[in-house]
Design a protein around this motif. Structure first.
Motif, PDB file in Angstrom:
ATOM      1  N   ASN A  72      -7.485  26.860  -9.590  1.00 48.64           N
ATOM      2  CA  ASN A  72      -7.297  27.237 -10.990  1.00 48.64           C
ATOM      3  C   ASN A  72      -6.312  26.321 -11.718  1.00 48.64           C
ATOM      4  O   ASN A  72      -6.280  26.296 -12.948  1.00 48.64           O
ATOM      5  CB  ASN A  72      -6.822  28.686 -11.091  1.00 48.64           C
ATOM      6  N   GLU A  73      -5.505  25.558 -10.991  1.00 43.96           N
ATOM      7  CA  GLU A  73      -4.543  24.662 -11.634  1.00 43.96           C
ATOM      8  C   GLU A  73      -5.107  23.272 -11.895  1.00 43.96           C
ATOM      9  O   GLU A  73      -4.462  22.459 -12.547  1.00 43.96           O
ATOM     10  CB  GLU A  73      -3.267  24.555 -10.795  1.00 43.96           C
ATOM     11  N   SER A 123      -7.513  22.297 -13.857  1.00 45.04           N
ATOM     12  CA  SER A 123      -7.701  22.014 -15.286  1.00 45.04           C
ATOM     13  C   SER A 123      -6.358  21.748 -15.966  1.00 45.04           C
ATOM     14  O   SER A 123      -6.264  20.874 -16.826  1.00 45.04           O
ATOM     15  CB  SER A 123      -8.458  23.140 -15.987  1.00 45.04           C
ATOM     16  N   ASN A 124      -5.292  22.480 -15.578  1.00 42.20           N
ATOM     17  CA  ASN A 124      -3.963  22.202 -16.132  1.00 42.20           C
ATOM     18  C   ASN A 124      -3.504  20.800 -15.756  1.00 42.20           C
ATOM     19  O   ASN A 124      -2.928  20.081 -16.575  1.00 42.20           O
ATOM     20  CB  ASN A 124      -2.930  23.214 -15.618  1.00 42.20           C
ATOM     21  N   PRO A 140      -0.084  30.213  -9.916  1.00 41.54           N
ATOM     22  CA  PRO A 140      -0.465  29.081 -10.771  1.00 41.54           C
ATOM     23  C   PRO A 140       0.344  29.061 -12.070  1.00 41.54           C
ATOM     24  O   PRO A 140       0.782  30.101 -12.558  1.00 41.54           O
ATOM     25  CB  PRO A 140      -1.945  29.310 -11.063  1.00 41.54           C
ATOM     26  N   ASN A 153      -4.019  25.024  -5.890  1.00 39.45           N
ATOM     27  CA  ASN A 153      -4.813  26.147  -6.375  1.00 39.45           C
ATOM     28  C   ASN A 153      -5.913  25.589  -7.289  1.00 39.45           C
ATOM     29  O   ASN A 153      -5.627  24.854  -8.231  1.00 39.45           O
ATOM     30  CB  ASN A 153      -3.908  27.118  -7.137  1.00 39.45           C
ATOM     31  N   THR A 189     -15.166  22.339 -12.089  1.00 37.68           N
ATOM     32  CA  THR A 189     -14.079  22.263 -13.082  1.00 37.68           C
ATOM     33  C   THR A 189     -14.031  20.893 -13.729  1.00 37.68           C
ATOM     34  O   THR A 189     -13.931  20.783 -14.947  1.00 37.68           O
ATOM     35  CB  THR A 189     -12.722  22.576 -12.410  1.00 37.68           C
ATOM     36  N   LYS A 203       1.097  29.105 -15.820  1.00 37.97           N
ATOM     37  CA  LYS A 203       0.429  29.745 -16.956  1.00 37.97           C
ATOM     38  C   LYS A 203       0.964  29.148 -18.263  1.00 37.97           C
ATOM     39  O   LYS A 203       2.089  28.661 -18.308  1.00 37.97           O
ATOM     40  CB  LYS A 203       0.672  31.245 -16.922  1.00 37.97           C
TER      41      LYS A 203
END
Length: 96
Positions: free
Chosen positions: A14-15, A17-18, A35, A12, A82, A37
């Motif tokens: 969005n993951e 950056s994590n 994802p 994903n 990102t 959190k």
């Protein structure tokens, strides 16, 4: 697991950056539809330097660039954005 052409499959965006910032715990099973959190069990709120990623490299088959699906192009652009926002050293490799 990596970037996949289909939506909802693979890593994903969005993951990323994590992952780069070291918030993903050891042996974490990525789930593209859910994802990780910050409030989730196992989220590393204060990662050590050794847990972080310092350089991101993408290797792409040069013989496939001209036939790369637009969906994959969008994912790669989102990933690059990102990485740039996190001020990491991006690099790209093209192999044949």
């Amino acid at each position: 697991m990596g970037l996949e052409v289909e939506e909802g499959v693979g890593l994903n965006i969005n993951e990323i950056s994590n992952l780069i910032n070291g918030h993903i715990p050891e042996h974490y099973q990525f789930n593209p539809s859910v994802p990780l959190k910050p409030e989730a069990h196992g989220f590393c709120k204060n990662p050590k330097l050794k847990d972080k990623i310092h350089c991101v490299t993408c290797v792409i088959d040069a013989s496939k660039i001209s036939i790369m699906p637009q969906n994959m192009e969008r994912k790669l652009k989102a990933m690059r954005k990102t990485v740039n926002l996190l001020r990491k050293d991006p690099s790209a490799g093209v192999a044949h």
